[in-house]
Design an enzyme around this catalytic site. Sequence first.
Site, PDB file in Angstrom:
ATOM      1  N   GLY A 174     -36.067 -38.737  -9.661  1.00 29.82           N
ATOM      2  CA  GLY A 174     -36.508 -39.894  -8.887  1.00 29.82           C
ATOM      3  C   GLY A 174     -36.818 -39.551  -7.437  1.00 29.82           C
ATOM      4  N   GLN A 211     -34.146 -47.714 -11.487  1.00 25.91           N
ATOM      5  CA  GLN A 211     -33.044 -48.529 -12.027  1.00 25.91           C
ATOM      6  C   GLN A 211     -33.467 -49.404 -13.205  1.00 25.91           C
ATOM      7  OE1 GLN A 211     -29.827 -48.435 -11.567  1.00 25.91           O
ATOM      8  NE2 GLN A 211     -29.907 -46.888  -9.971  1.00 25.91           N
ATOM      9  N   SER A 257     -36.508 -41.729 -13.496  1.00 20.28           N
ATOM     10  CA  SER A 257     -35.584 -40.598 -13.527  1.00 20.28           C
ATOM     11  C   SER A 257     -34.743 -40.670 -14.796  1.00 20.28           C
ATOM     12  CB  SER A 257     -34.684 -40.683 -12.289  1.00 20.28           C
ATOM     13  OG  SER A 257     -33.665 -39.718 -12.369  1.00 20.28           O
ATOM     14  N   HIS A 315     -31.931 -39.396 -15.903  1.00 19.62           N
ATOM     15  CA  HIS A 315     -30.465 -39.500 -16.010  1.00 19.62           C
ATOM     16  C   HIS A 315     -29.947 -40.925 -15.824  1.00 19.62           C
ATOM     17  CE1 HIS A 315     -29.022 -39.590 -11.691  1.00 19.62           C
ATOM     18  NE2 HIS A 315     -30.217 -39.122 -11.466  1.00 19.62           N
ATOM     19  N   THR A 365     -43.036 -24.110 -13.331  1.00 23.40           N
ATOM     20  CA  THR A 365     -42.873 -24.049 -14.783  1.00 23.40           C
ATOM     21  C   THR A 365     -42.201 -25.312 -15.300  1.00 23.40           C
ATOM     22  OG1 THR A 365     -42.721 -21.660 -14.647  1.00 23.40           O
ATOM     23  CG2 THR A 365     -41.826 -22.672 -16.642  1.00 23.40           C
ATOM     24  N   CYS A 380     -25.589 -41.168  -3.396  1.00 24.36           N
ATOM     25  CA  CYS A 380     -25.987 -40.179  -2.391  1.00 24.36           C
ATOM     26  C   CYS A 380     -25.260 -40.401  -1.077  1.00 24.36           C
ATOM     27  CB  CYS A 380     -27.488 -40.248  -2.145  1.00 24.36           C
ATOM     28  SG  CYS A 380     -28.434 -40.402  -3.650  1.00 24.36           S
TER      29      CYS A 380
END
Length: 387
Positions: free
Chosen positions: A71, A176, A196, A198, A234, A331
């Site tokens: 994200g 979210q 994102s 996860h 990659t 974070c």
Amino acid sequence: MRRVYLDHAATTPLDPQVFEAMVPYWKEHFGNASSVHALGRKARFAVEESRERMAALLGAEPSEIIFTSGGTESDNAALKGMLAGSRTHLITSAAEHEAIVNPAEQMHAAGRPVTLLTPEPTGAVAPEQVEAAMTAETGLVSLMHANNEVGTLTPLSAIAEVCRAHSVPLHTDAVQTAGLFALKVDELGVDLLSLSAHKFYGPKGIGALYVRSGLDFTPLVEGGAQERRRRGGTENVAAIVGMVTALEQAVNEAEARTGHLQYLKQRLVTSLRAALEDSFVFNTPIETDARVAPHIVNISFPPQEGEPLDGEMLLLNLDMEGVLASAGSACTSGALEPSHVLLALGRDRATAAAAVRFSLGKVNTEDDVVFAVEKLTRIVRRMRGGI
Ligand code: PLP
């Protein structure tokens, strides 16, 4: 000791089926997707097939999907990639995630035009605010779909109309909500969208950015020709396969998952009210017109008789008693600063610093909610000098 995980807005556990889908790409199919030999072709096929599946889920074209490292990268790429041309003015909000607010502040510090809108007390930005901030230089509006700390949803389609009228692209950070709602870019009216893996039971370190075709997009990460020269490096094949598997699963189960979360959230709200009465406030809008994501309940404890409650100590106590929650964005945990989101919503510093965000997930039960509220109530009483 019993442990109840109520921090799904920070991250979710990897789904076992998603893990199984990834394993072959770490083991036998380990080729580099840019290699021309059989192993490379196998990897390339997996990446492109995943891109097609993800595009179908978002109602997009495969060529409009860029795989990223998550994200944060998608958000940075959207801002920096769209504002590298002649229209450099950014409109965003003070309640966005750090992945937007920090690059926006850096742009501002570098002398570039940035408008950081103050959201309404619910956390939402109104279309009228966006309209009023538009200039001839506006190159991007970036507003998140659901706020990661309080859960408020931005009225994206009304804002998209404003953006269309000014021919300004609209980016949304849907980190979210991807996996909770079946998101279609045209229904949302957005031109760029970040997600994102996860956050929806996929692996960490992988995400995607949707960029509507025809937009002038400058790559953030330059290198090889991967991702049509829009993101060098990659490809993380196993993670890409895992992300798409997780998103497909989430979209298929979206109705059941949101129904379950909504039920648990209601239960949590009712239990908090019954147990803590008027000693706390909801930071998440409850019983207002604002639309809110089904998995987040954020509360604060305002000072009592001038005595603030130590929010960090509260979270540590909860952790010791088996309730894993957070103060907001993961974070910022570890820092003593109160959440920038709660401050932007008009909370005073002491109240903002005494916040707990509970974020529910698909495996949580009603019993987990009851357990968490019981522990919270006891801890708050103890910290406030009761028994
Ligand atoms: N945007 C929002 C709204 C988030 O909640 C998060 C994660 O906390 C991010 C961006 C960052 O995503 P990632 O952890 O994949 O870099």
